[in-house]
Motif scaffolding. Structure first.
Motif, PDB file in Angstrom:
ATOM      1  N   PRO A 141       0.705  -1.126   0.089  1.00 38.07           N
ATOM      2  CA  PRO A 141       0.144  -0.165   0.058  1.00 38.07           C
ATOM      3  C   PRO A 141       0.853   1.292   0.027  1.00 38.07           C
ATOM      4  O   PRO A 141       0.476   2.488  -0.490  1.00 38.07           O
ATOM      5  N   LEU A 142       1.989   1.215   0.720  1.00 40.18           N
ATOM      6  CA  LEU A 142       3.021   2.359   0.683  1.00 40.18           C
ATOM      7  C   LEU A 142       3.290   2.714  -0.842  1.00 40.18           C
ATOM      8  O   LEU A 142       3.652   3.850  -1.210  1.00 40.18           O
ATOM      9  N   GLY A 143       3.679   1.581  -1.488  1.00 35.44           N
ATOM     10  CA  GLY A 143       4.172   1.894  -2.825  1.00 35.44           C
ATOM     11  C   GLY A 143       2.847   2.372  -3.892  1.00 35.44           C
ATOM     12  O   GLY A 143       3.131   3.139  -4.754  1.00 35.44           O
ATOM     13  N   VAL A 144       1.722   1.899  -3.498  1.00 30.64           N
ATOM     14  CA  VAL A 144       0.392   2.545  -4.333  1.00 30.64           C
ATOM     15  C   VAL A 144       0.603   3.959  -3.923  1.00 30.64           C
ATOM     16  O   VAL A 144       0.297   4.743  -4.847  1.00 30.64           O
ATOM     17  N   MET A 145       0.739   4.286  -2.663  1.00 26.09           N
ATOM     18  CA  MET A 145       0.621   6.096  -2.460  1.00 26.09           C
ATOM     19  C   MET A 145       1.871   6.580  -3.056  1.00 26.09           C
ATOM     20  O   MET A 145       1.481   7.765  -3.824  1.00 26.09           O
ATOM     21  N   GLU A 146       2.957   6.017  -3.419  1.00 19.62           N
ATOM     22  CA  GLU A 146       4.100   6.726  -4.069  1.00 19.62           C
ATOM     23  C   GLU A 146       3.655   6.778  -5.268  1.00 19.62           C
ATOM     24  O   GLU A 146       4.028   7.852  -6.073  1.00 19.62           O
ATOM     25  N   LEU A 147       3.077   5.901  -5.972  1.00 21.45           N
ATOM     26  CA  LEU A 147       2.812   5.887  -7.464  1.00 21.45           C
ATOM     27  C   LEU A 147       1.525   6.996  -7.844  1.00 21.45           C
ATOM     28  O   LEU A 147       1.844   7.643  -8.684  1.00 21.45           O
ATOM     29  N   LEU A 148       0.755   7.110  -6.861  1.00 20.41           N
ATOM     30  CA  LEU A 148      -0.200   8.126  -7.009  1.00 20.41           C
ATOM     31  C   LEU A 148       0.438   9.552  -7.053  1.00 20.41           C
ATOM     32  O   LEU A 148       0.065  10.410  -7.822  1.00 20.41           O
ATOM     33  N   ASP A 149       1.483   9.526  -6.286  1.00 24.49           N
ATOM     34  CA  ASP A 149       2.192  11.033  -5.874  1.00 24.49           C
ATOM     35  C   ASP A 149       3.065  11.196  -7.041  1.00 24.49           C
ATOM     36  O   ASP A 149       3.036  12.348  -7.490  1.00 24.49           O
ATOM     37  N   GLU A 150       3.612  10.022  -7.612  1.00 17.54           N
ATOM     38  CA  GLU A 150       4.389  10.419  -8.719  1.00 17.54           C
ATOM     39  C   GLU A 150       3.712  10.912  -9.978  1.00 17.54           C
ATOM     40  O   GLU A 150       4.156  11.759 -10.510  1.00 17.54           O
ATOM     41  N   TYR A 151       2.268  10.568 -10.120  1.00 17.46           N
ATOM     42  CA  TYR A 151       1.627  11.015 -11.237  1.00 17.46           C
ATOM     43  C   TYR A 151       0.469  12.125 -10.727  1.00 17.46           C
ATOM     44  O   TYR A 151      -0.289  12.429 -11.402  1.00 17.46           O
ATOM     45  N   ASN A 152       0.872  12.837  -9.752  1.00 16.85           N
ATOM     46  CA  ASN A 152       0.246  13.914  -9.147  1.00 16.85           C
ATOM     47  C   ASN A 152      -1.422  13.671  -8.884  1.00 16.85           C
ATOM     48  O   ASN A 152      -2.185  14.468  -9.342  1.00 16.85           O
ATOM     49  N   ILE A 153      -1.546  12.649  -8.620  1.00 13.23           N
ATOM     50  CA  ILE A 153      -3.204  11.927  -8.518  1.00 13.23           C
ATOM     51  C   ILE A 153      -3.375  12.165  -6.987  1.00 13.23           C
ATOM     52  O   ILE A 153      -2.881  11.540  -6.252  1.00 13.23           O
ATOM     53  N   ASP A 154      -4.233  13.206  -6.655  1.00 12.21           N
ATOM     54  CA  ASP A 154      -4.758  13.546  -5.292  1.00 12.21           C
ATOM     55  C   ASP A 154      -5.786  12.610  -4.897  1.00 12.21           C
ATOM     56  O   ASP A 154      -7.111  12.780  -5.670  1.00 12.21           O
ATOM     57  N   VAL A 155      -5.737  12.118  -3.694  1.00 15.98           N
ATOM     58  CA  VAL A 155      -6.948  11.211  -3.045  1.00 15.98           C
ATOM     59  C   VAL A 155      -8.050  12.096  -2.289  1.00 15.98           C
ATOM     60  O   VAL A 155      -8.857  11.625  -2.045  1.00 15.98           O
ATOM     61  N   LYS A 156      -7.370  13.089  -1.830  1.00 11.67           N
ATOM     62  CA  LYS A 156      -8.308  13.951  -0.876  1.00 11.67           C
ATOM     63  C   LYS A 156      -9.663  14.262  -1.351  1.00 11.67           C
ATOM     64  O   LYS A 156      -9.723  14.813  -2.618  1.00 11.67           O
ATOM     65  N   GLY A 157     -10.748  13.925  -0.602  1.00 10.66           N
ATOM     66  CA  GLY A 157     -11.823  14.107  -1.047  1.00 10.66           C
ATOM     67  C   GLY A 157     -12.760  13.125  -2.019  1.00 10.66           C
ATOM     68  O   GLY A 157     -13.720  13.371  -2.367  1.00 10.66           O
ATOM     69  N   LYS A 158     -11.882  12.307  -2.521  1.00 12.01           N
ATOM     70  CA  LYS A 158     -12.263  11.368  -3.552  1.00 12.01           C
ATOM     71  C   LYS A 158     -12.882  10.140  -3.031  1.00 12.01           C
ATOM     72  O   LYS A 158     -12.836   9.802  -1.747  1.00 12.01           O
ATOM     73  N   ASN A 159     -13.781   9.618  -3.724  1.00  6.66           N
ATOM     74  CA  ASN A 159     -14.373   8.386  -3.196  1.00  6.66           C
ATOM     75  C   ASN A 159     -13.602   7.094  -3.539  1.00  6.66           C
ATOM     76  O   ASN A 159     -13.478   6.754  -4.644  1.00  6.66           O
ATOM     77  N   CYS A 160     -12.910   6.592  -2.639  1.00  6.70           N
ATOM     78  CA  CYS A 160     -12.198   5.442  -2.675  1.00  6.70           C
ATOM     79  C   CYS A 160     -12.851   4.073  -2.325  1.00  6.70           C
ATOM     80  O   CYS A 160     -13.213   4.052  -1.186  1.00  6.70           O
ATOM     81  N   VAL A 161     -12.858   3.187  -3.191  1.00  2.00           N
ATOM     82  CA  VAL A 161     -13.403   1.717  -2.935  1.00  2.00           C
ATOM     83  C   VAL A 161     -12.100   0.798  -2.924  1.00  2.00           C
ATOM     84  O   VAL A 161     -11.369   0.769  -3.793  1.00  2.00           O
ATOM     85  N   VAL A 162     -11.793   0.359  -1.581  1.00  4.09           N
ATOM     86  CA  VAL A 162     -10.840  -0.866  -1.594  1.00  4.09           C
ATOM     87  C   VAL A 162     -11.458  -2.143  -1.540  1.00  4.09           C
ATOM     88  O   VAL A 162     -12.458  -2.513  -0.554  1.00  4.09           O
ATOM     89  N   VAL A 163     -10.933  -3.226  -2.517  1.00  7.92           N
ATOM     90  CA  VAL A 163     -11.682  -4.423  -2.467  1.00  7.92           C
ATOM     91  C   VAL A 163     -10.530  -5.239  -2.180  1.00  7.92           C
ATOM     92  O   VAL A 163      -9.530  -5.448  -2.672  1.00  7.92           O
TER      93      VAL A 163
END
Length: 285
Positions: A141-163
């Motif tokens: 999961p830490l790697g996922v957050m780094e990947l999102l950060d690299e592509y400037n994808i902000d999760v703040k306020g977003k509807n996120c579903v974890v399956v």
């Protein structure tokens, strides 16, 4: 649709880690040390351990693998962990899961010194993650957050579903997203009507180990898809949990399998071990 390239980012992180190892060595004379416990002959576990060993070699870590037979006793593993806890050359201890049925996995994970728990599975580090405090975070999961950060994808306020709600991926993934101010929903094997949940998601994070679990009719246009699953199809090909061919036509970003989250997991293991080594070096000063 844009691919989130974990392979390229992991190479970048490895380069940074290798540079930091040289600095640490010049200052202290020591390099980060990682010890792995591998029990039994599971081919997937052995392959992961081999990949981790090669990554350690590339960045200049000291690494050792304790290979143990399938019928090993609880006491024998515990003695090895205690020995590694006391070894000043070892900064990170990794228990390759799953362990055989005769072993109490919880007890084994709890025995690892939290300051060497580079997998982030000790209850101490789990608690710190949940409460938003500094500690070791599970590598995937830490790697996922780094990947999102690299592509400037902000999760703040977003509807996120974890399956998927595993202790290794799903739960820590949800905690990290929550800490980053996302609105988080966790779905699992007992969730009724998965599609009803995923259709509303701005971002879907799936690590359930089910081929083609997420289909194109379960995803809204423009969603971000993070496929954490890794499965071997009947034809021998490695695939994720998402029907990549069809879903990729609808989403804005997607991780490929292989080459997405997988390489990031190992990169974060290196990063966590370096962090442990730096902390241990500071304590010795």
């Amino acid at each position: 649709m844009q691919l989130l390239d974990g392979k390229a980012l992991s190479a970048k992180i490895e380069k940074t880690v290798a540079d930091e190892v040289k600095i640490l060595k010049s200052k202290t004379g020591s390099v980060p040390g990682l010890a792995v416990i591998l029990v039994g002959q599971d081919p997937a576990s052995a392959a992961y351990v081999s990949m981790k060993k090669k990554a350690c070699d590339r960045v200049g870590f000291y690494s050792v693998t304790h290979e143990m037979p399938e019928d090993i006793s609880q006491d024998a593993i515990e003695k090895t962990i205690t020995m590694m806890n006391d070894n000043p050359n070892i900064d990170g201890i990794l228990i390759q899961l799953p362990l055989p049925s005769q072993i109490d996995t919880t007890k084994i994970l709890e025995l690892v010194n939290p300051s060497k728990d580079v997998d982030g599975f000790h209850p101490y580090n789990v608690g710190r993650l949940t409460t938003g405090l500094e500690g070791f975070v599970p590598c995937t999961p830490l790697g996922v957050m780094e990947l999102l950060d690299e592509y400037n994808i902000d999760v703040k306020g977003k509807n996120c579903v974890v399956v998927g709600a595993s202790n290794i991926v799903g739960k820590p993934m949800a905690s990290l997203l929550l800490n980053a101010n996302a609105t988080v929903e966790i779905c699992h094997i007992f969730t009724d009507d998965l599609k009803r949940h995923t259709l509303n998601a701005d971002m879907i994070f799936v690590g359930a180990g089910v081929i083609n679990l997420i289909k194109d009719d379960m995803v809204k246009d423009g969603a971000v898809i993070i496929d954490i699953g890794i499965n071997r199809a009947d034809n021998g090909k490695l695939v994720g949990d998402v029907d990549f061919e069809k879903v990729s036509k609808k989403c804005s970003y997607i991780t490929p399998v292989p080459g997405g989250v997988g390489p990031m997991t190992i990169a974060m293991l290196l990063s966590n071990t370096l962090k442990a080594a730096q902390a241990h070096a500071d304590e010795r000063e």
